[in-house]
Design a protein around this motif. Structure first.
Motif, mmCIF file in Angstrom:
data_model
loop_
_atom_site.group_PDB
_atom_site.id
_atom_site.type_symbol
_atom_site.label_atom_id
_atom_site.label_comp_id
_atom_site.label_asym_id
_atom_site.label_seq_id
_atom_site.Cartn_x
_atom_site.Cartn_y
_atom_site.Cartn_z
ATOM 1 N N CYS A 138 1.964 1.523 4.458
ATOM 2 C CA CYS A 138 3.195 0.913 3.948
ATOM 3 C C CYS A 138 3.928 0.209 5.093
ATOM 4 O O CYS A 138 4.239 0.830 6.097
ATOM 5 C CB CYS A 138 4.098 1.966 3.323
ATOM 6 S SG CYS A 138 5.568 1.274 2.580
ATOM 7 N N CYS A 194 8.194 3.016 3.279
ATOM 8 C CA CYS A 194 7.911 4.390 3.736
ATOM 9 C C CYS A 194 8.453 4.666 5.143
ATOM 10 O O CYS A 194 9.137 5.676 5.334
ATOM 11 C CB CYS A 194 6.418 4.690 3.694
ATOM 12 S SG CYS A 194 5.764 4.752 2.036
ATOM 13 N N HIS A 201 5.377 1.584 -4.886
ATOM 14 C CA HIS A 201 5.643 2.974 -5.297
ATOM 15 C C HIS A 201 7.132 3.271 -5.317
ATOM 16 O O HIS A 201 7.913 2.619 -4.633
ATOM 17 C CB HIS A 201 4.926 3.943 -4.348
ATOM 18 C CG HIS A 201 5.414 3.844 -2.926
ATOM 19 N ND1 HIS A 201 6.407 4.645 -2.430
ATOM 20 C CD2 HIS A 201 5.060 3.029 -1.905
ATOM 21 C CE1 HIS A 201 6.632 4.332 -1.163
ATOM 22 N NE2 HIS A 201 5.832 3.342 -0.812
HETATM 23 NI NI NI Z 1 5.931 2.784 1.090
#
Ligand code: NI
Length: 198
Positions: A74, A78, A164
């Motif tokens: 990511c 993240c 996500h």
């Molecule tokens: Ni991420």
């Protein structure tokens, strides 16, 4: 290219809607002291840690778990969210921060092997535990925690990314889900919530 952008925009929108729905249904209210009422999202898991050992939610009993779902490739969300969690812990008194167990569960088990996670978690915190598993194990845990995760092909990043949801799920000292914190919350707010639940 336009089609990809559209797909990306739609998945981002969907992720936003899921987060919004979560916030509407489960307002992030601090649980009452001594309350045993369980949060209706999340539950037991059995996954492989970055050191190769098998871990369940019971292995961290005695600490309040802050579980984040993400992946090591990511590029932004993240590292930003995990960085804020660790920064929030750093603003707490050491005795308080010690009561938090930060956990990263990968949404990308194909690339996030225990070895890959091992390299990654140490960048953030010596006690951050990375968890992975088979695709089926990860699919089960994503379903249990109602995590949105979707593969997105990426030209810029050579291979693919995972879109996500960005949420910290909180489990009490017995490993029971008790609530969540938005991954977009500022550091001070994350610290306040953590202090409320330890
Ligand atoms: Ni991420």
């Amino acid at each position: 290219m336009k089609q990809r952008l559209l797909i990306w925009a739609l998945t981002a929108l969907l992720a936003g809607l899921v987060m919004f729905a979560l916030l509407l249904v489960f307002k992030p209210v601090a649980p009452q002291a001594g309350s045993e009422e369980a949060f209706p999202i999340g539950g037991p898991y059995e996954l492989t840690a970055h050191d190769g050992t098998v871990k369940t939610e019971q292995d961290f009993a005695g600490r309040v778990q802050a579980i984040y779902f993400g992946f090591t490739y990511c590029p932004d969300v993240c590292p930003n969210s995990l960085g804020k969690l660790i920064a929030a812990m750093d603003t707490m008194a050491p005795g308080d921060a010690d009561q938090i167990q930060p956990v990263l569960i990968t949404v990308d088990p194909a690339r996030d092997t225990p070895a890959a996670l091992n390299d990654y978690v140490s960048l953030f915190h010596p006690r951050l535990v990375g968890l992975t598993g088979t695709q089926a194990q990860i699919d089960d845990v994503l379903k249990l925690y109602r995590v949105f995760a979707s593969r997105v092909e990426s030209e810029d990043h050579g291979d693919y990314l995972m879109d996500h949801s960005s949420i910290f799920y909180l489990l009490n000292r017995e490993g029971t889900p008790i609530g969540f914190i938005s991954g977009s919350a500022p550091i001070a707010e994350i610290a306040t919530r953590l202090k409320e639940v330890i």
